[in-house]
Scaffold this active site. Sequence first.
Site, PDB file in Angstrom:
ATOM      1  CB  SER A  69      -1.060  57.267 -23.812  1.00  0.00           C
ATOM      2  OG  SER A  69      -0.185  58.024 -23.003  1.00  0.00           O
ATOM      3  CD  GLN A  70      -2.577  50.471 -23.402  1.00  0.00           C
ATOM      4  OE1 GLN A  70      -1.606  50.217 -22.716  1.00  0.00           O
ATOM      5  NE2 GLN A  70      -3.486  49.563 -23.702  1.00  0.00           N
TER       6      GLN A  70
END
Length: 216
Positions: A60-61
């Site tokens: 995930s970012q």
Amino acid sequence: ELPNRTRERLIQRLGENGISNTAVLERIRSVPRHLFVDEALASRAYEDTALPIGQGQTISQPWVVALMTQAVLPPGNGGGVPPLGKVLEVGTGCGYQTAVLSPFARTVFTIERLAGLQRAARTRLNELGFGNIRYRHGDGFQGWPGQAPFDAILVAAAPADVPEALLEQLAPGGRLVIPVGPAGQQELLRVTRTPDGLQRELLSQVSFVPLVEGMG
């Protein structure tokens, strides 16, 4: 040196985008994200972007990881160190979110349905010296009933709706942070178990891989 400068830029950007918890920002600064991605992508590890980790999954970012971590923590500092007792993470992936969560919990119980990813994450986290993480190769829809209830549950993939089993495994006052909905229309929700029942809040629009039932 370049990674440090890129890291600082990332931290600054997260702060500007609503990540206000200084302990969470410090955690994003100190966890070596480049060790959780393929070497070929290491140069992009401190960009605020999701990256592929194989088997159709992503890391995930950082902004989303920070937001979800901030959202499961008790208001204030929770009075204890660590502020959370048992935390359930659904979707270990590469182990990055697990590493960010670790100091905020007495124990992180993390489930991954893809055996290869789960083994690699366990090896990596053990090598980095994380001692408070328990691993399970399993179906995230079922949660981890034998260890329930949990003070916090964090889900790193999106089901169509909140799985009932996860709601049942939430302790009183516990928080579940989960992306829900179809691709392109996902909402990150926080569900808190209050004395008056379950309270839902919308945190953000997000984009996650789907939460899949069963094991691979």
